[in-house]
Design an enzyme around this catalytic site. Structure first.
Site, mmCIF file in Angstrom:
data_model
loop_
_atom_site.group_PDB
_atom_site.id
_atom_site.type_symbol
_atom_site.label_atom_id
_atom_site.label_comp_id
_atom_site.label_asym_id
_atom_site.label_seq_id
_atom_site.Cartn_x
_atom_site.Cartn_y
_atom_site.Cartn_z
ATOM 1 N N CYS A 98 68.774 44.017 25.242
ATOM 2 C CA CYS A 98 70.178 44.181 25.651
ATOM 3 C C CYS A 98 70.282 44.586 27.113
ATOM 4 C CB CYS A 98 70.843 45.224 24.755
ATOM 5 S SG CYS A 98 72.559 45.528 25.210
ATOM 6 N N CYS A 132 73.009 47.187 27.839
ATOM 7 C CA CYS A 132 72.632 48.558 27.454
ATOM 8 C C CYS A 132 71.611 49.135 28.427
ATOM 9 C CB CYS A 132 71.985 48.597 26.067
ATOM 10 S SG CYS A 132 72.720 47.552 24.840
ATOM 11 N N ASP A 133 70.593 48.364 28.767
ATOM 12 C CA ASP A 133 69.412 48.927 29.421
ATOM 13 C C ASP A 133 69.164 48.442 30.845
ATOM 14 O OD1 ASP A 133 68.791 50.366 27.106
ATOM 15 O OD2 ASP A 133 67.791 48.657 26.209
#
Ligand code: NDP
Length: 313
Positions: free
Chosen positions: A137, A140-141
């Protein structure tokens, strides 16, 4: 006699717990089964920095524990167990079997079973997953790879979207495409090909992800020339698709060709009255914790209205 409940929630990600918060505050005494991965995909993330209300970010597993606590505080009956079979009917109540032996009748069912990222299946991928440099992701990251060199694997819209997103954060993005063409829509491909710091490596497969405790490189192989070489990278993003966890609903609920549940416009209603879908099980476009939570809220409100209309609330 089978247990009979007004609201049965299947799944314990942001969608399920939010549905629990709303349904319990409406005095509907919801029962929530957590499924095989309690807390869902966020429990395999590190810091969540894009959920509104957490200016300093929040640890994924911690956030899920907080959501569980919040749902329980208003009376959601949170239970361990995996829904293994369902029998929905147009008139209800709906039958749900948990762990293959416990049968429950439910006036309404809220599905929040989520989706799971697909992985390449390499041992080295497992070794570095979540925190070591391998993730699925970018939103997200990606932030953790600011200014670094990264790889994205895949050739669909997700891979192109992730590569484009990362190109704005990272120094260099290699996109590994296993064939000599991409499956992604033309516009997404054009965006990737027109971005200076994205390099597409065609006919390229991952042999091994390299590093001791964190990713430092990747060994790749050109499947046309058989040339093998290493790239120095710090992040490895797998973007080869997601699979919604909807197998048990096949044949009973309308879903698209990839298994995502189909909901009626601007609602969480499925094709069966009293059965509602929320979160990633019905969303392949946004797939964020905050959007999942939003649709969990919608599902609880839709269930409440359905019960009221049927005189069951
Ligand atoms: P897709 O199934 O469309 O694409 C998966 C990609 O991963 C394919 O290119 C496939 O390669 C590749 N792949 C699969 N397995 C491997 C492997 N083992 N090694 C290397 N590559 C592999 O998934 P997406 O998640 O990209 O998209 C899912 C759906 O969501 C699509 O309908 C898409 O259009 C939609 N979507 C829409 C977006 C938007 O509109 N903004 C954004 C993201 C997704 P191959 O082509 O060789 O099979």
């Amino acid at each position: 006699m089978a247990e009979h409940v007004k609201v049965l929630i299947i799944g314990s990600g942001p969608a399920g717990y939010t549905a629990g918060i709303y349904a319990s505050r409406a005095s509907l005494n919801p029962v929530l089964y957590q499924g095989g991965e309690p807390g869902g995909q966020l429990t395999i993330t590190n810091d969540v920095e894009n959920f509104p209300g957490y200016p300093e970010g929040v640890n994924g597993p911690q956030m899920m524990m907080d959501l569980e606590k919040q749902a329980k505080r208003f009376g959601t009956d949170v239970r361990h167990g995996l829904a293994t079979a369902v029998e929905f009917s147009q008139e209800g109540p709906h039958k749900v079997v948990v762990d293959e032996n416990h049968e429950i009748l439910a006036d309404t069912v809220i599905i929040s079973t989520g989706a799971s990222a697909k992985w390449l299946g390499l041992e080295s991928e497992d070794k570095f997953k979540y925190g070591g440099g391998v993730t699925a992701c970018a939103v997200c990251d990606g932030f953790f790879y600011r200014g670094k060199d990264v790889v994205v694997v895949g050739a669909g819209d997700t891979a192109c979207e992730e590569a484009t997103y990362l190109s704005k954060i990272c120094n260099k993005v290699y996109l590994l495409v296993r064939r000599d063409e991409m499956r992604a829509s033309r516009i997404m491909q054009q965006r990737v090909l027109g971005t200076e710091n994205i390099e597409v490596l065609w006919n390229t497969e991952t042999e091994e992800i390299l590093g001791e405790s964190e990713v430092t490189g990747v060994r790749i192989r050109n499947n046309k020339t058989e040339e093998v070489k290493n790239l120095d990278i710090q992040g490895f993003f797998v973007a080869i698709g997601h699979k919604p966890n909807t197998d048990i609903f096949k044949g009973q609920l309308d879903m698209d060709e990839n298994g995502y549940l189909i909901t009626q416009a601007k609602s969480s209603k499925t094709n069966v009255p009293g059965v509602f879908a929320s979160g990633d099980a019905q969303d392949h476009v946004y797939r964020q914790a905050v959007t999942a939570a939003g649709t969990g809220c919608m599902a609880a409100l839709d269930a409440e209205r359905y019960l009221a209309e049927k005189g069951l609330a």
